[in-house]
Design an enzyme around this catalytic site. Structure first.
Site, mmCIF file in Angstrom:
data_model
loop_
_atom_site.group_PDB
_atom_site.id
_atom_site.type_symbol
_atom_site.label_atom_id
_atom_site.label_comp_id
_atom_site.label_asym_id
_atom_site.label_seq_id
_atom_site.Cartn_x
_atom_site.Cartn_y
_atom_site.Cartn_z
ATOM 1 N N GLY A 164 1.012 -1.106 -0.133
ATOM 2 C CA GLY A 164 -0.046 0.097 -0.087
ATOM 3 C C GLY A 164 0.854 1.419 0.070
ATOM 4 N N GLN A 199 -5.859 -8.626 -2.192
ATOM 5 C CA GLN A 199 -5.733 -7.444 -1.262
ATOM 6 C C GLN A 199 -7.334 -7.117 -0.804
ATOM 7 O OE1 GLN A 199 -4.204 -7.283 -3.711
ATOM 8 N NE2 GLN A 199 -2.429 -6.443 -3.568
ATOM 9 N N ASP A 204 -1.542 4.766 -6.076
ATOM 10 C CA ASP A 204 -0.161 4.788 -5.881
ATOM 11 C C ASP A 204 0.581 5.789 -6.653
ATOM 12 O OD1 ASP A 204 -1.416 1.678 -6.096
ATOM 13 O OD2 ASP A 204 0.572 1.907 -4.988
ATOM 14 N N LYS A 243 -3.746 -0.469 -8.272
ATOM 15 C CA LYS A 243 -3.991 -1.717 -8.501
ATOM 16 C C LYS A 243 -4.365 -2.300 -9.782
ATOM 17 C CE LYS A 243 -2.293 -4.141 -6.464
ATOM 18 N NZ LYS A 243 -0.976 -4.621 -6.679
HETATM 19 O O1 MRU Z 1 0.621 -3.882 -4.649
HETATM 20 P P1 MRU Z 1 -0.008 -3.153 -3.285
HETATM 21 O O2 MRU Z 1 -0.716 -3.923 -2.494
HETATM 22 O O3 MRU Z 1 1.051 -2.489 -2.646
HETATM 23 O O4 MRU Z 1 -0.878 -2.204 -4.198
HETATM 24 C C1 MRU Z 1 -1.672 -1.082 -3.278
HETATM 25 C C2 MRU Z 1 -2.700 -0.487 -4.054
HETATM 26 O O5 MRU Z 1 -2.735 -0.551 -5.200
HETATM 27 C C3 MRU Z 1 -3.399 0.573 -3.163
HETATM 28 O O6 MRU Z 1 -4.783 0.741 -3.884
HETATM 29 C C4 MRU Z 1 -2.858 1.803 -3.198
HETATM 30 O O7 MRU Z 1 -1.391 1.763 -2.827
HETATM 31 C C5 MRU Z 1 -3.539 2.857 -2.433
HETATM 32 S S1 MRU Z 1 -3.128 2.445 -0.671
HETATM 33 C C6 MRU Z 1 -3.555 3.711 0.163
#
Ligand code: MRU
Length: 354
Positions: A46, A197, A238, A249
């Site tokens: 995240g 997730q 991200d 994601k």
């Molecule tokens: O691969 P991850 O689990 O780190 O991806 C996380 C995401 O895509 C979340 O939606 C994003 O980081 C926002 S978290 C507040």
């Protein structure tokens, strides 16, 4: 709920997100390398949480340093920053946090500080990044709550909750903010293949909070919208480019296109640290490719025949034309995003658009 990440006795403690929701176990990192490994292997994930972990990893690494002179200490600091920067490429919060640690280092060193002073100042900054993230999420929650109607049925993708931040969450912060404002809401959580997730983490958090949550597989989102079961979508990010394109994601883009087709608002909730004005548009955002095994297996069970090729891009880019609004801790940005995002980043507390 135990914090996602905390600093205790010169150890960074993280809940192991790979094991949730079946087991609640904690990983204790005593070195910067251990923190880097935890980020790379998704113990913590995240965007904002990765940024906090990187800052704490740097502070931890420098507390462990045996350097006695500032020159050697500065060389080790640089190497530690590089180690953390090499963990995951897409979430800009990682690089934002490292840059902030570098600036603090430079300013403190320029003032003639000793190695001990530098260690202390880096630790204070890592804690500040953590605490500010929780405050940002709460502010986002308050701004976002105003956009959530009574009895809203909200679809979210991935996990942008307390687990993805230092606490409270971005997209889930908006949902929590709406609940705290007295609104009744229900949530559809996309399972979010391949790392799940949504099914594992979002559902775990929301159920713990007593928020009515239904898990759907990713390919059900369109049908749910067509049946009229979704009033709004809220997701995290991200990295948000200067023009409002949003990396999030994998699968977020499909949800955004579906939402447009069905006339459903598509909101993105993210802190200012996720906005990357140096990246003009989404085509310049580096997209992480993760190991095949996340796609070929669920746990230890193989799903695909050997010999089949696999792709595993962890993120996609949603063009800003699909984004109804971007909710930040400083207010809500709407199109045209070049102007509204830049005003939020450079300005004080502003609410743009309507
Ligand atoms: O691969 P991850 O689990 O780190 O991806 C996380 C995401 O895509 C979340 O939606 C994003 O980081 C926002 S978290 C507040």
């Amino acid at each position: 709920m135990q914090p996602t990440i905390e600093w205790t006795n010169d150890t960074v403690v993280m809940i192991d997100q790979r094991k949730l929701p079946v087991r609640e176990i904690y990983v204790r990192c005593r070195t910067a390398s251990e923190v880097a490994r935890a980020i790379r292997s998704m113990v913590i994930r995240g965007a904002p949480a990765i940024g906090v972990a990187a800052a704490m990893g740097i502070a931890l690494g420098m507390r462990r340093s045996r350097a006695t002179g500032t020159k050697q200490f500065a060389t080790e600091f640089q190497k530690t920053c590089e180690l953390l920067a090499a963990t995951r490429p897409t979430a800009v919060n990682l690089f934002w946090a490292i840059e902030r640690m570098k600036q603090v280092f430079a300013a403190t060193a320029a003032a003639g500080a000793s190695v001990d002073d530098l260690r202390e100042r880096l630790t204070v900054e890592a804690h500040a990044i953590h605490d500010e993230d929780v405050a940002s999420c709460r502010a986002m929650g308050a701004f976002g709550a105003a956009l959530v109607p009574q009895n809203a049925r909200i679809l979210t993708h991935c996990n942008a909750g307390a687990l993805a931040t230092a606490g409270y969450g971005t997209a889930l912060g908006v949902i929590r903010g709406a609940v705290e404002a007295g609104k009744k809401v229900t949530v559809l959580a996309d399972e979010t293949r391949p790392f799940l997730q949504g099914a594992r983490l979002t559902a775990w958090e929301l159920v713990k909070d007593g928020i009515d949550t239904t898990v759907i597989t990713d390919n059900m989102a369109g049908a749910m919208m067509r049946l009229g079961h979704v009033d709004l979508v809220v997701v995290g990010a991200d990295r948000i480019a200067a023009n409002g394109d949003v990396a999030n994601k994998i699968g977020t883009y499909s949800v955004a296109v579906l939402a447009r087709e069905h006339g459903i608002p598509f909101y993105v909730a993210a802190p200012i640290s996720t906005i990357d004005l140096a990246t003009p548009d989404g085509s310049r955002i580096p997209i992480e490719e993760r190991p095949d095994r996340e796609v070929t297996h669920v746990g230890t069970s193989r799903l695909t025949p050997t010999g089949a090729h696999v792709r595993n891009p962890a993120f996609d880019v949603t063009p800003s034309r699909y984004v109804t609004a971007i909710i930040t801790e400083r207010g809500v940005a709407r199109a045209p995003f070049e102007g509204s995002l830049s005003a939020l980043v450079h300005g004080g507390l502003t609410v743009t658009g309507s």
